[in-house]
Design a protein around this motif. Structure first.
Motif, PDB file in Angstrom:
ATOM      1  N   ALA A   1      45.741  99.623  13.459  1.00 10.52           N
ATOM      2  CA  ALA A   1      46.660  98.729  12.763  1.00 10.52           C
ATOM      3  C   ALA A   1      46.046  97.337  12.629  1.00 10.52           C
ATOM      4  CB  ALA A   1      47.990  98.651  13.503  1.00 10.52           C
ATOM      5  N   VAL A   2      46.518  96.632  11.576  1.00 11.28           N
ATOM      6  CA  VAL A   2      46.044  95.277  11.300  1.00 11.28           C
ATOM      7  C   VAL A   2      47.094  94.286  11.791  1.00 11.28           C
ATOM      8  CG1 VAL A   2      45.463  93.639   9.473  1.00 11.28           C
ATOM      9  CG2 VAL A   2      44.700  96.009   9.306  1.00 11.28           C
ATOM     10  N   ARG A   3      46.617  93.189  12.357  1.00  2.10           N
ATOM     11  CA  ARG A   3      47.512  92.105  12.734  1.00  2.10           C
ATOM     12  C   ARG A   3      47.120  90.853  11.966  1.00  2.10           C
ATOM     13  NH1 ARG A   3      47.302  93.098  19.322  1.00  2.10           N
ATOM     14  NH2 ARG A   3      48.304  95.159  19.287  1.00  2.10           N
ATOM     15  N   ILE A   4      48.152  90.090  11.661  1.00  2.00           N
ATOM     16  CA  ILE A   4      47.902  88.871  10.875  1.00  2.00           C
ATOM     17  C   ILE A   4      48.506  87.677  11.598  1.00  2.00           C
ATOM     18  CG2 ILE A   4      47.904  90.117   8.669  1.00  2.00           C
ATOM     19  CD1 ILE A   4      50.741  88.988   8.182  1.00  2.00           C
ATOM     20  N   GLY A   5      48.082  86.505  11.133  1.00  2.00           N
ATOM     21  CA  GLY A   5      48.651  85.268  11.639  1.00  2.00           C
ATOM     22  C   GLY A   5      48.832  84.290  10.513  1.00  2.00           C
TER      23      GLY A   5
ATOM     24  N   ASN B   1      66.746  89.370  -0.368  1.00  2.13           N
ATOM     25  CA  ASN B   1      65.684  90.033  -1.144  1.00  2.13           C
ATOM     26  C   ASN B   1      64.363  90.102  -0.395  1.00  2.13           C
ATOM     27  OD1 ASN B   1      67.400  90.337  -3.421  1.00  2.13           O
ATOM     28  ND2 ASN B   1      67.056  88.184  -3.949  1.00  2.13           N
ATOM     29  N   ILE B   2      64.434  90.015   0.956  1.00  3.17           N
ATOM     30  CA  ILE B   2      63.212  90.111   1.763  1.00  3.17           C
ATOM     31  C   ILE B   2      63.291  91.383   2.599  1.00  3.17           C
ATOM     32  CG2 ILE B   2      61.754  89.002   3.483  1.00  3.17           C
ATOM     33  CD1 ILE B   2      63.055  86.345   2.737  1.00  3.17           C
ATOM     34  N   PRO B   3      62.461  92.387   2.303  1.00  4.01           N
ATOM     35  CA  PRO B   3      62.497  93.626   3.101  1.00  4.01           C
ATOM     36  C   PRO B   3      62.266  93.333   4.588  1.00  4.01           C
ATOM     37  CG  PRO B   3      61.156  93.916   1.137  1.00  4.01           C
ATOM     38  CD  PRO B   3      61.450  92.453   1.238  1.00  4.01           C
ATOM     39  N   GLY B   4      63.105  93.927   5.452  1.00  4.62           N
ATOM     40  CA  GLY B   4      62.959  93.756   6.885  1.00  4.62           C
ATOM     41  C   GLY B   4      63.583  92.497   7.425  1.00  4.62           C
ATOM     42  N   ALA B   5      64.099  91.616   6.561  1.00  5.62           N
ATOM     43  CA  ALA B   5      64.740  90.382   7.008  1.00  5.62           C
ATOM     44  C   ALA B   5      66.203  90.407   6.608  1.00  5.62           C
ATOM     45  CB  ALA B   5      64.030  89.174   6.418  1.00  5.62           C
ATOM     46  N   GLY B   6      66.909  89.321   6.904  1.00 10.63           N
ATOM     47  CA  GLY B   6      68.313  89.253   6.552  1.00 10.63           C
ATOM     48  C   GLY B   6      69.206  89.622   7.705  1.00 10.63           C
ATOM     49  N   ALA B   7      70.418  90.075   7.379  1.00 11.09           N
ATOM     50  CA  ALA B   7      71.430  90.365   8.401  1.00 11.09           C
ATOM     51  C   ALA B   7      71.005  91.470   9.354  1.00 11.09           C
ATOM     52  CB  ALA B   7      72.744  90.729   7.716  1.00 11.09           C
ATOM     53  N   TYR B   8      70.155  92.385   8.856  1.00  7.79           N
ATOM     54  CA  TYR B   8      69.728  93.512   9.695  1.00  7.79           C
ATOM     55  C   TYR B   8      68.303  93.316  10.221  1.00  7.79           C
ATOM     56  CZ  TYR B   8      73.799  95.653   7.544  1.00  7.79           C
ATOM     57  OH  TYR B   8      75.076  95.916   7.119  1.00  7.79           O
TER      58      TYR B   8
ATOM     59  N   SER C   1      56.475  92.039   5.873  1.00 10.73           N
ATOM     60  CA  SER C   1      56.938  93.331   5.355  1.00 10.73           C
ATOM     61  C   SER C   1      55.795  94.130   4.756  1.00 10.73           C
ATOM     62  CB  SER C   1      58.026  93.099   4.310  1.00 10.73           C
ATOM     63  OG  SER C   1      58.420  94.300   3.701  1.00 10.73           O
ATOM     64  N   SER C   2      54.912  93.441   3.994  1.00 11.90           N
ATOM     65  CA  SER C   2      53.757  94.127   3.394  1.00 11.90           C
ATOM     66  C   SER C   2      52.822  94.648   4.471  1.00 11.90           C
ATOM     67  CB  SER C   2      53.001  93.163   2.460  1.00 11.90           C
ATOM     68  OG  SER C   2      53.805  92.784   1.377  1.00 11.90           O
ATOM     69  N   LEU C   3      52.689  93.920   5.575  1.00 11.25           N
ATOM     70  CA  LEU C   3      51.811  94.353   6.682  1.00 11.25           C
ATOM     71  C   LEU C   3      52.327  95.643   7.298  1.00 11.25           C
ATOM     72  CD1 LEU C   3      49.459  93.764   8.667  1.00 11.25           C
ATOM     73  CD2 LEU C   3      51.129  92.529  10.084  1.00 11.25           C
ATOM     74  N   ILE C   4      53.644  95.746   7.469  1.00 10.47           N
ATOM     75  CA  ILE C   4      54.210  96.965   8.050  1.00 10.47           C
ATOM     76  C   ILE C   4      53.878  98.168   7.184  1.00 10.47           C
ATOM     77  CG2 ILE C   4      56.392  98.112   8.624  1.00 10.47           C
ATOM     78  CD1 ILE C   4      57.498  95.330   9.369  1.00 10.47           C
ATOM     79  N   GLU C   5      54.029  98.019   5.844  1.00 15.54           N
ATOM     80  CA  GLU C   5      53.704  99.120   4.931  1.00 15.54           C
ATOM     81  C   GLU C   5      52.211  99.430   4.966  1.00 15.54           C
ATOM     82  OE1 GLU C   5      55.916 100.956   3.345  1.00 15.54           O
ATOM     83  OE2 GLU C   5      57.471  99.742   4.316  1.00 15.54           O
TER      84      GLU C   5
END
Length: 625
Positions: free
Chosen positions: A491-495, A584-591, A475-479
């Protein structure tokens, strides 16, 4: 990191100590002063009161003696005058003149006594006197009859005074004095009003409420400011102070006594040279000391006010001591919990301020030392971990910025350091939020560990926290990429590579420089699988050992198995897609994303052809099945 319970129980605060000490000083000092002042004032008041009481008694006695001597002289002169008169006309005129000049006389009689009783030789009655007092003149005969025993004393050469208020209804006395004529046993008896004398006795000193009275030798009250006492013909014969007065048997004295109710009085008396009379003056000790009591109450109120102001001042002053000390205590707790980036402010410019400045220098030194030593090493210092080697169940995460080399070609050295620090701060925050510890930074990579030095409680929870941390980093990477896009930067990519298993934990290094870390094959494996994110087109890879701990909580896609040098069996790998039940995880969960294709689209990662992936091009350590 689990926060230590470092609440210190203060059983006796500084403010309470200061208030107690100052309060005791104020109470003892002012109390002593009040006691000493009241003691000497009481002695002074007692002496002055006794002198005043004695003076009032002396004045009352003088007035009484003058009154009775004057009445006696007038009566004797009147009777002599009547005896020398030859005609009735002259006697009537003399009588009228006498009563006009002496209106306090009600009757004058000359009594003769025999074996069978007495008879009037002469009796002159002042009718106007009885009319004025609305009394019956015939009561004079009844008086002489009833008091014949006492009146006979006059014939025996002894003066005597009888209270007649009960007979006539107004303050009056009958006085019998010796009268010798023609060898007869006679007594001169006269009735006189004592109202003026009673009024004088009641007003001797109204401010201090002195009370005077006249009693005869038998203790009967003759004159008193209390009319009812005279009308009842009260007697003090049985009282303690009358008995004490007779024991002294002197002409005048002053002493103190207590009545039947326990009330203390100061008493002064003076005997009169007439009829065995005695003038007694008393005053209540409580009345005498009333001023001292009022002064004492005022002083006590003043002491209470001063004590209140002193306690209030000390309480406010103690705050200037206790508040900085509380701040130092709280800061010490933060230091104990591993937070070295803390300072204490003090404006007092005293020893506490110097202590705060020394504390700030210490915390700054600890902070700098912790930065170079590492977070895990700081926990060893805090006592959260042992510095000797021990085997622990851990989950290790390796993080890497995948395209950093290309990005660094576009930035200056200062921008590279700034970018790395900003990116690492965002990502490392995700680690600490999930109770993880950043073990070490290596260029554009870092290693994090769960399970030591602060375990979550069980390996499954440590593994879950590591995956949550990786999703937070996604989520922090997207921001971060949105911010880079606004700067027209790539853009940055992580692993992230995650593995769970046992590892050896302890301090590794030299005597001069060492750090707390974890080592072992499971640690190295996390680093190796992180490198497979690029060929697999993923950002988070977990091993089978991690997946088994959290399989019911995460959505994954299985990647091709990898043959790792040193292991007989191929290693199963899983790419993390989502955590469906997370809230409580942005970008995760049911959606959140439902597949790796959605994840790749979200992160801008091209979809690879896994069948054609040759990981040997990247590293010569793997063999794809």
């Amino acid at each position: 990191m689990e926060k230590k319970n470092t609440d210190l129980k203060v059983t006796f605060p500084i403010a309470a100590k200061l208030m107690l000490i100052i309060g005791l000083i104020v109470v003892v000092s002012l109390g002593t002063i009040i006691f000493v002042v009241n003691f000497f004032d009481s002695q002074d008041v007692k002496l002055k009161g006794e002198d005043t009481n004695f003076s009032v008694n002396k004045n009352s006695a003088g007035a009484a003696e003058h009154f009775f001597k004057q009445q006696e002289s007038s009566a004797l002169l009147f009777m002599d005058m009547l005896n020398t008169m030859d005609s009735n006309t002259s006697e009537k005129e003399s009588t009228a003149y006498f009563f006009e000049r002496n209106p306090d006389f009600g009757a004058v009689a000359l009594l003769s006594f025999g074996k069978e009783g007495f008879f009037f030789d002469k009796k002159i009655v002042n009718k106007k006197f009885f009319q004025k007092h609305e009394s019956d003149a015939s009561q004079f005969d009844a008086l002489c009859e009833n008091e014949s025993v006492n009146l006979r004393k006059g014939a025996g050469g002894e003066s005597f005074v009888v209270n007649t208020t009960g007979y006539f209804g107004f303050a009056s006395v009958a006085v019998t004095i010796p009268w010798h004529e023609n060898g007869k046993r006679q007594a001169l008896v006269f009735l006189t009003s004592t109202e003026s004398l009673s009024d004088n006795f009641g007003g001797g000193n109204t401010r201090l409420s002195h009370s005077s009275c006249i009693v005869n030798a038998k203790g009967d009250i003759i004159v008193h400011s209390d009319f009812q006492a005279m009308q009842r013909n009260d007697s003090i014969a049985k009282t303690s102070f009358f008995k004490t007065m007779n024991e002294y048997n002197d002409s005048s004295r002053q002493f103190s006594f207590k009545d039947e109710d326990g009330t203390k009085f100061f008493c002064a008396y003076q005997r009169l040279p007439f009829g065995g009379l005695c003038v007694i003056t008393t005053i209540k000790a409580a009345t005498l000391y009333e001023g001292i009591g009022n002064l004492t109450r005022r002083n006590i109120l003043l002491m209470v006010a001063i004590l209140f102001l002193a306690i209030l001042f000390i309480w406010l002053y103690a705050k200037t001591i206790s508040n900085p000390l509380k701040a130092l205590t709280k800061a010490s707790e933060e230091i104990e919990n591993g937070n070295f980036d803390i300072s204490v402010k003090s404006k007092s410019h005293d020893e506490i301020s110097a202590l705060a400045e020394s504390f700030n220098k210490m915390s700054k030194g600890l902070s700098e030392r912790a930065r170079f030593r590492g977070k895990a090493g700081s926990k060893v210092l805090d006592g959260d971990a042992e510095n000797v080697g021990e085997e622990k169940s851990v989950t290790v995460l390796y993080f890497n910025i995948r395209n950093f080399a290309a990005l660094s070609q576009l930035l200056s050295p200062q921008e590279i350091v700034g970018f790395l620090n900003d990116c690492m701060t965002k990502m490392a925050t995700c680690i600490t939020r999930t109770n993880g510890t950043v073990d070490k930074f290596i260029a554009e990579s870092f290693m994090a560990v769960w399970g030591t030095p602060s375990p979550a409680g069980n390996p499954a929870l440590d593994a879950l926290n590591s995956v949550i941390s990786a999703l937070l980093m996604r989520s922090s990477l997207i921001e971060l990429n949105k911010s880079l896009a606004s700067q027209k930067r790539p853009a940055v990519r992580i692993g992230c590579g995650i593995n769970s298993g046992t590892a050896i934990a302890g301090e590794i290094g030299t005597e001069d420089m060492a750090e707390y870390t974890v080592i072992g094959d499971n640690v190295s494996l996390a680093s190796r699988i992180e490198a497979l994110n690029k060929p697999f087109g993923s950002d988070i890879l977990i091993t089978e050992s991690t997946y088994k701990l959290i399989s019911k909580l995460v959505t994954v896609e299985e990647m091709p198995s990898v043959q790792v040098h040193g292991r007989a069996e191929p290693l199963k790998l899983y790419a993390v897609v989502n955590m469906p039940k997370a809230k409580n995880i942005p970008g995760a969960g049911a959606y959140g994303p439902k597949s790796m294709d959605e994840v790749r689209k979200l992160l801008g990662i091209p979809k690879p052809d896994l069948s054609k992936v040759n990981t040997d091009v990247e590293e010569k350590k793997y063999k794809i099945d």
